[in-house]
Design a protein around this motif. Structure first.
Motif, PDB file in Angstrom:
ATOM      1  N   SER A 160       0.932  -1.278   0.136  1.00 40.47           N
ATOM      2  CA  SER A 160       0.168  -0.184   0.007  1.00 40.47           C
ATOM      3  C   SER A 160       0.693   1.249  -0.072  1.00 40.47           C
ATOM      4  O   SER A 160       0.536   2.150   0.862  1.00 40.47           O
ATOM      5  CB  SER A 160      -0.927  -0.051   1.053  1.00 40.47           C
ATOM      6  OG  SER A 160      -1.974  -1.137   1.260  1.00 40.47           O
ATOM      7  N   LEU A 161       2.064   1.201  -0.898  1.00 43.59           N
ATOM      8  CA  LEU A 161       2.723   2.438  -0.856  1.00 43.59           C
ATOM      9  C   LEU A 161       2.730   2.939  -2.416  1.00 43.59           C
ATOM     10  O   LEU A 161       2.126   2.002  -3.587  1.00 43.59           O
ATOM     11  CB  LEU A 161       4.099   2.078  -0.676  1.00 43.59           C
ATOM     12  CG  LEU A 161       4.459   1.489   0.786  1.00 43.59           C
ATOM     13  CD1 LEU A 161       5.957   1.011   1.023  1.00 43.59           C
ATOM     14  CD2 LEU A 161       4.368   2.614   1.829  1.00 43.59           C
ATOM     15  N   SER A 162       3.043   4.095  -2.836  1.00 43.32           N
ATOM     16  CA  SER A 162       3.363   4.394  -4.226  1.00 43.32           C
ATOM     17  C   SER A 162       4.730   3.862  -4.434  1.00 43.32           C
ATOM     18  O   SER A 162       5.718   3.817  -4.040  1.00 43.32           O
ATOM     19  CB  SER A 162       3.276   6.106  -4.256  1.00 43.32           C
ATOM     20  OG  SER A 162       4.383   6.597  -3.635  1.00 43.32           O
ATOM     21  N   PRO A 163       4.594   3.808  -5.904  1.00 44.53           N
ATOM     22  CA  PRO A 163       6.146   3.370  -6.548  1.00 44.53           C
ATOM     23  C   PRO A 163       7.159   4.382  -6.277  1.00 44.53           C
ATOM     24  O   PRO A 163       8.143   4.001  -5.973  1.00 44.53           O
ATOM     25  CB  PRO A 163       5.728   3.157  -8.007  1.00 44.53           C
ATOM     26  CG  PRO A 163       4.310   2.997  -8.128  1.00 44.53           C
ATOM     27  CD  PRO A 163       3.729   3.749  -6.962  1.00 44.53           C
ATOM     28  N   SER A 164       6.552   5.696  -6.181  1.00 43.75           N
ATOM     29  CA  SER A 164       7.811   6.670  -5.843  1.00 43.75           C
ATOM     30  C   SER A 164       8.312   6.606  -4.455  1.00 43.75           C
ATOM     31  O   SER A 164       9.392   6.943  -4.063  1.00 43.75           O
ATOM     32  CB  SER A 164       7.247   8.080  -6.053  1.00 43.75           C
ATOM     33  OG  SER A 164       6.055   8.613  -5.487  1.00 43.75           O
ATOM     34  N   ALA A 165       7.266   6.212  -3.511  1.00 43.00           N
ATOM     35  CA  ALA A 165       7.787   6.061  -2.085  1.00 43.00           C
ATOM     36  C   ALA A 165       8.621   4.806  -1.981  1.00 43.00           C
ATOM     37  O   ALA A 165       9.796   4.917  -1.087  1.00 43.00           O
ATOM     38  CB  ALA A 165       6.463   5.692  -1.209  1.00 43.00           C
ATOM     39  N   VAL A 166       8.493   3.780  -2.694  1.00 43.73           N
ATOM     40  CA  VAL A 166       9.572   2.719  -2.753  1.00 43.73           C
ATOM     41  C   VAL A 166      10.888   3.264  -3.227  1.00 43.73           C
ATOM     42  O   VAL A 166      11.850   2.802  -2.669  1.00 43.73           O
ATOM     43  CB  VAL A 166       8.714   1.435  -3.501  1.00 43.73           C
ATOM     44  CG1 VAL A 166       9.755   0.359  -3.488  1.00 43.73           C
ATOM     45  CG2 VAL A 166       7.665   1.059  -2.802  1.00 43.73           C
TER      46      VAL A 166
END
Length: 308
Positions: free
Chosen positions: A27-33
């Motif tokens: 439940s994260l955004s790809p940019s956060a990962v």
């Protein structure tokens, strides 16, 4: 000091292979990962991943660190299990994922047993099919799952998990109590019968079709559903014949005629947890309660057997 959460994301990137899959799973955004992994790369001062077209692949150093991250996560879980064991009583929350029939047949008794024996332990149950449950286990959304293996099928074992057998569950044929399909002498007599079967892309559905085809029957599937209680109701109302697991036979087959199958096929039920948590008192208590619930009476000795 290396950040454990970032190491976990690197481990997940190795397991799931793409940042978008890691993001969706947690439940994260790809940019956060991407930001977290880039931060880890700066911390280590080593190139951990490289762009390959639209994909990101781990370098040799990234792959090695991801393996070490998996080891570290397992060691932390082992340490937590040892500390919990030193505290004595099983307590806290244990998140469990199970497919439908153990939820129907075993979950109520298991929860009741634990409420009496370990009142400070709370069980949270989620219904999931085996593959989805395994993904949730490896992603740390669940602490333990229930799975099943069918005769002749692929035995599911995931790296980094601790698997323990639960019980062997006979597979039965359930027939209407009256009508055209109530008293076949052999399986061949059901060649034209309407069947209620699980979907073909499930373990159960695959086994059912394989079993019938090995007996020379290409099933006429009138009802395609993964719900065993709906299948039984369709049989009870005279609209179909179906297979059912013996675990639900004692309480849910009223108004039908269950019979044993040629060869006495059975599936194997098991629990799986992450290997590092195998000694956690909450997991040990749950597994013991589940075994106790599964040892309840299921006398199938008096059932008739259909011919091959």
């Amino acid at each position: 000091m290396l950040n454990l959460h970032r190491l976990f994301l690197l481990h997940e990137l190795r397991r799931l292979e793409t940042m978008s899959a890691v993001a969706a799973t947690h439940s994260l955004s790809p940019s956060a990962v991407s930001q977290q992994l880039s931060h880890l790369e700066r911390e280590t001062r080593v190139t951990l991943f490289e762009q390959a077209g639209r994909r990101v692949i781990l370098t040799d150093a990234g792959m090695q660190l991801a393996r070490r991250a998996e080891e570290m996560l397992g060691l932390i879980e082992s340490a937590e299990a040892e500390l919990a064991l030193a505290q004595g009583e099983a307590s806290g929350v244990l998140r469990v994922a199970s497919f439908q029939t153990p939820m129907i047949a075993l979950a109520p008794a298991t929860v009741s047993i634990l409420e009496q024996s370990h009142p400070d332990l709370r069980i949270e149950l989620a219904q999931r099919e085996v593959d989805e449950a395994y993904e949730g286990l490896l992603a740390h959304r669940f602490e333990v799952i229930l799975g099943e293996d069918y005769p002749g099928g692929r035995r599911v074992v995931r790296r980094g998990t601790d698997r323990e057998g639960l019980l062997d569950d006979p597979l039965l044929l359930v027939l209407p109590s009256t009508g055209a399909w109530s008293a076949p002498a052999t399986l061949a007599d059901l060649a034209e019968a309407p069947w209620a079967l699980d979907p073909e892309d499930t373990r159960t559905g695959d086994w059912e079709r394989t079993y019938l085809r090995s007996a020379g029957i290409e099933p006429r599937i009138r009802f395609d559903t993964p719900d065993p209680l709906l299948q039984v109701h369709l049989v009870r109302s005279g609209h179909a014949v179906a297979f059912v697991p013996g675990i639900i036979a004692s309480e849910h087959l009223g108004g039908t005629r269950p019979v044993r199958l040629p060869g006495d096929p059975q599936r194997s039920l098991y629990t799986a947890a992450r290997a590092g948590a195998a000694g956690h008192p909450a997991l040990l208590a749950f597994r013991a309660a589940l075994l106790e619930a599964g040892a309840g009476p299921r006398d199938l000795a008096g059932l008739d057997r259909i011919g091959g």
